[in-house]
Design a protein around this motif. Structure first.
Motif: not given
Lengths: 117, 116
Positions: A2, A4, A23, A25, A32, A72, A93, A107
């Motif tokens: 993952v 981020v 941010c 991800q 999130m 995302e 996230s 994460h």
């Protein structure tokens, strides 16, 4: 793995400015989060989101807002920055998980250190 | 309300010795417990979690933690410390009985310093 990604590592802003922390991800996570980290206080939850356009207040939402227009991306907004918002900001996230939001590990991004002068 | 305490700001240990980083918690029901590690200038990384089952939980990098319900503790341990383990460690707890709270509460962190 993952990933981020927080758009800025360091930011310096003036009191009263509107500040955007971004941010992203890349693992299609439902949840999130935005935290701020201060020495001696640990991590404190500002806002979280469990779906697009959904948001929930955390422990310290005052002076902040958030936006989640796409799955995302989760943005933290300081409407009028103040010196007491100088801090390290961490985005995280996680998958939705079974039985609740916090069964799945978070994460984290590498953080944005914001200084408000 | 849920809370977590990390009573030590700093723990110093010699390389090769066992290490323990302490964590105690307070929740209404059965807790979900987590350990995260933060290396300098980085975000937090997940180490391990306890949800249910065996009280001894094994995680990344050789770390383990023991859930002790009677002592409301979840101490992080490693049999043989490495200099590369030096970092900031956070314990976190969630009380699944808090309903709509959905909060993960973090401790204030413990700096682990492993010396040669």
């Amino acid at each position: 793995d993952v990933k981020v990604t927080q758009s800025s590592r360091y930011l310096v802003k003036r009191t009263g400015e509107k500040v955007f922390l971004e941010c992203v991800q890349d693992m299609d996570h439902e949840n999130m989060f935005w935290y701020r980290q201060d020495p001696g206080l640990g991590l404190r939850l500002i806002y979280f989101s469990y779906d697009v356009k959904m948001k929930e207040k955390g422990d310290i939402p005052e002076g902040y807002s958030v936006s989640r227009e796409k799955k995302e991306r989760f943005s933290l907004i300081l409407e009028s920055a103040s010196t007491n918002q100088t801090s390290m900001y961490l985005c995280a996230s996680s998958r939705a998980g079974t039985g609740g939001f916090f069964n799945s590990p978070l994460h984290f991004g590498n953080g944005t250190r914001l200084t408000v002068t | 309300a849920q809370s977590v305490a990390q009573p030590e700001d700093q723990v110093n240990v010699a390389e090769g010795n066992p290490l323990t980083v302490k964590c105690t918690y307070s929740v209404s029901g059965n807790p979900y417990l987590f350990w995260y590690v933060q290396y300098p200038n980085r975000g937090l990384q997940f180490l391990l979690k306890y949800i249910t089952g065996d009280n001894l939980v094994k995680g990344s990098y050789g770390f383990e933690a023991e859930f002790n319900k009677s002592q409301t503790s979840f101490h992080l341990k490693k049999p043989s410390a490495l200099v590369s383990d030096s970092a900031l460690y956070f314990c976190a707890v969630r009380d699944p009985l808090t309903g709509g709270g959905n909060k993960l509460t973090f401790g204030t962190g413990t700096h682990l310093q492993v010396e040669l």
